[in-house]
Design an enzyme around this catalytic site. Structure first.
Site, PDB file in Angstrom:
ATOM      1  CD  GLU A 242     -26.673  60.340  67.071  1.00 30.95           C
ATOM      2  OE1 GLU A 242     -27.091  61.497  67.918  1.00 30.95           O
ATOM      3  OE2 GLU A 242     -25.608  60.140  67.515  1.00 30.95           O
ATOM      4  CD  GLU A 298     -24.734  57.107  76.247  1.00 33.27           C
ATOM      5  OE1 GLU A 298     -23.614  57.198  76.107  1.00 33.27           O
ATOM      6  OE2 GLU A 298     -25.586  57.364  75.325  1.00 33.27           O
ATOM      7  CE  LYS A 301     -24.460  62.395  75.085  1.00 29.63           C
ATOM      8  NZ  LYS A 301     -25.329  62.378  73.727  1.00 29.63           N
ATOM      9  CD  GLU A 307     -26.713  66.512  74.556  1.00 30.81           C
ATOM     10  OE1 GLU A 307     -25.854  65.743  74.266  1.00 30.81           O
ATOM     11  OE2 GLU A 307     -27.681  67.129  73.925  1.00 30.81           O
TER      12      GLU A 307
END
Length: 441
Positions: A242, A298, A301, A307
């Protein structure tokens, strides 16, 4: 041909179905995909493609698989054999950042990896490697100088050495989640934004062994390489499982913007796909496979705003910013980016954490109870007869408690989130004799 990978997370209630997501992946000419489970719908859509796939054994299954070889074999049969080789699965990852969480699972990580490797071999599957993705907090001590890095003392002998021995014997890389964004945000006084963004004029850091570093990512990677060498494993490869840069932030976060995210990811694409490979100062010329985080923003999250804003794409499939993941485009060939907000120097921005007036009353009450209880905020001033008791409302009391908690614990990782019950403000909420202490960030 070298290709870029991407993390395909699914923590959103507005994401496109797997069929559309895979169409987008193919249109962006992404060559590798990492998912956080073994989702059959996604694996089915990736069948008969040239896209290499990493699947994952979820954290909650590690202990059972470590203790039972039959369960390990069942996992392989149900989640890999069903799709392989039509779906080109290349890596099975065991858990996600296990060593950053509670230590009860740590002793089971390597046994689970061993059992899954044996199950793959038993089923005559030899082209799938087994590894695990770890965060940079596997290292103990400061990041600089990278040559002095070592693993944390609580994992060095008991977990890391057996794991590295397994990776060495199976010729598998260690997967590492590497975020210059976080390293720089946590030490913005000493690490410049340019050094984190691969700026050519950001300066040079000279290590104690005279290696020269022109960017923060190389420092982080070489710290892990140095720690592995110190543990006795100088040749194990790294895959960046990541990395990326967020596009939006809260008031107490630093450096997230579309401008900075585009620069970081575009420049990293060019570096990751360089032919011949660039490697790092410590491992010159070594190919380091790289997976960007993430495919989509997203919205489910938890945590701060960053985030939910790491995606290359919005859930509707449009690009958050232009990026060529083949590495052909040069920086000058992109359209002009929006300017990034001017950063306030570290320690000079005053913030207060107050209750969100639009939150559900039950959620707000629960957050207040947490702040005054397990959160260890000083809630004496909101008791009867004290200066912040009036107005006697849950909203007013929660604002004081949230602010006290944030003021006490921000430097050690405390946030102004409280499940969505709190917001940051630059306006002092103090009134009368009720004083709210500011937090300087």
């Amino acid at each position: 041909m070298y290709t870029i990978g991407v993390n395909y997370g699914q923590l959103g209630d507005n994401l496109p179905p797997p069929r559309r997501a895979v169409e987008l992946i193919k249109s962006m000419r992404i060559g590798k995909v990492k998912i956080y489970d073994a989702n059959p719908a996604i694996l089915g859509q990736l069948a008969n493609s040239d896209i290499e796939v990493c699947v994952m054994l979820p954290n909650e299954q590690i202990v059972a698989v470590a203790n039972n070889a039959t369960l390990a074999e069942m996992f392989i049969r149900n989640n890999i054999s069903t799709f392989y080789p039509a779906t080109p699965i290349r890596t099975l990852l065991v858990g996600n950042e296990i060593l950053s969480g509670p230590n009860q699972t740590w002793p089971y990580l390597v046994p689970a990896m061993i059992n899954l490797h044996k199950a793959l071999r038993k089923l005559r599957i030899r082209k799938i490697k087994v590894s695990t993705p770890l965060a940079m907090d596997m290292l103990g001590g400061p990041l600089f100088p990278p040559s002095n890095a070592s693993f944390r003392t609580d994992i060095a002998q008991t977990v890391m050495k057996p794991m590295l021995r397994f990776l060495h014997h199976t010729n598998a890389p260690l997967f590492v989640d590497v975020y210059p964004f976080f390293a720089r945000e946590n030490d913005a006084t000493h690490i410049s934004l340019g050094f984190a963004l691969f700026e050519p004029d950001a300066g040079i850091y000279k290590d104690v062994n005279s290696l020269e570093y022109h960017n923060l990512l190389d420092v982080q990677l070489d710290a892990v390489f140095a720690a592995m060498e110190r543990a006795g494993f100088p040749k194990i490869r790294i895959t960046i499982s990541e990395t990326g840069w967020p596009t939006r932030e809260d008031l107490d976060e630093r450096g997230a913007s579309i401008h900075n995210a585009a620069l970081y990811n575009r420049r990293l694409v060019k570096r990751a796909l360089s032919n011949p490979p660039l490697g790092t100062p410590r491992r010159q010329g070594e190919l380091i496979d790289t997976y960007f985080f993430a495919l989509f923003n997203e919205d489910l999250k938890s945590g701060p705003t960053t985030e939910r804003n790491w995606g290359l794409l919005y859930p509707n499939g449009t690009h958050v910013y232009d990026i060529d993941l083949t590495g052909y485009l040069n920086e000058s060939q992109y359209k002009t980016l929006p300017n990034s907000p001017v950063e306030v120097p570290p320690g000079q921005l005053k913030l207060w954490c107050i209750a969100n007036p639009d939150i559900n009353a039950t959620v707000l009450g629960g957050a207040l109870s947490y702040a005054c209880g397990a959160g260890s905020a000083d809630c004496e001033p909101i008791q009867p007869g004290q200066p912040c008791f009036f107005p006697n409302t849950t909203l007013s009391h929660a604002s004081y408690a949230f602010n006290d908690y944030y003021n006490r614990f921000h430097k050690s990782g405390g946030t102004c989130v409280f499940g969505g019950a709190a917001n940051l403000t630059t306006n002092d909420p103090s009134y009368g004799s009720c004083k709210f202490s500011p937090t300087y960030v």
